[in-house]
Write a protein that holds these residues in place. Structure first.
Motif, PDB file in Angstrom:
ATOM      1  N   ALA A  16      74.081  13.579  20.633  1.00 28.15           N
ATOM      2  CA  ALA A  16      72.950  13.828  19.494  1.00 28.15           C
ATOM      3  C   ALA A  16      73.210  12.669  18.233  1.00 28.15           C
ATOM      4  N   GLU A  20      70.174  10.089  17.415  1.00 25.72           N
ATOM      5  CA  GLU A  20      69.934  10.101  15.855  1.00 25.72           C
ATOM      6  C   GLU A  20      70.055   8.534  15.506  1.00 25.72           C
ATOM      7  N   VAL A  26      67.131  15.646  15.594  1.00 26.17           N
ATOM      8  CA  VAL A  26      67.736  16.768  16.347  1.00 26.17           C
ATOM      9  C   VAL A  26      66.917  18.089  15.742  1.00 26.17           C
ATOM     10  N   ARG A  29      69.715  22.690  19.057  1.00 27.99           N
ATOM     11  CA  ARG A  29      70.914  22.541  19.767  1.00 27.99           C
ATOM     12  C   ARG A  29      71.128  23.560  20.488  1.00 27.99           C
ATOM     13  N   LEU A  40      70.056  19.722  24.028  1.00 26.28           N
ATOM     14  CA  LEU A  40      69.449  19.112  22.886  1.00 26.28           C
ATOM     15  C   LEU A  40      67.986  19.056  22.909  1.00 26.28           C
ATOM     16  N   LEU A  42      64.892  17.287  20.942  1.00 29.48           N
ATOM     17  CA  LEU A  42      64.888  16.053  19.801  1.00 29.48           C
ATOM     18  C   LEU A  42      63.079  15.741  19.520  1.00 29.48           C
TER      19      LEU A  42
END
Length: 118
Positions: A16, A20, A26, A29, A40, A42
């Protein structure tokens, strides 16, 4: 929590942070449903990414990507579709990625990313 579960969670945190740092946000999760779990979810620009994270302490017994079989990829596609149905229309592109994290507990874990695996 078992050691293996802790290792997996640590790998997901590392992944993550890796995403990022590259401009992703995100969205979710460890999203779960009857069919399974997505590690994840995203978003960056007009793309939603469903990421499978595989974590290992080393590659001595194989690379983490080796755990992503055709069956696993098919399940990820189904899970992505189910998440989209549950969360309403998802604008833009959808992609399924894989992330390998090796040595997740070190100061410099190794992260490899494969875009569009399924």
């Amino acid at each position: 929590m078992a050691w293996k579960d802790e290792l997996g969670r640590r790998g997901e945190v590392v992944a993550a942070q890796w995403f990022e740092a590259r401009g992703f946000t995100v969205v979710d999760r460890n999203w779960r449903c009857r069919s399974g779990e997505v590690d994840l979810i995203l978003r960056r620009d007009a793309t939603t990414v469903f990421a499978e994270v595989k974590t290992r302490t080393s590659v001595a017994f194989g690379h983490p990507f080796e755990a992503i079989t055709a069956e696993k990829a098919a399940r990820l596609r189904r899970l992505a579709a189910e998440w989209c149905r549950e969360h309403g229309p998802v604008p833009g592109a959808i992609r399924i990625d894989a992330v390998a994290v090796v040595d997740a507990w070190s100061a410099n874990p190794q992260v490899e990313h494969l875009a569009g695996v399924a």
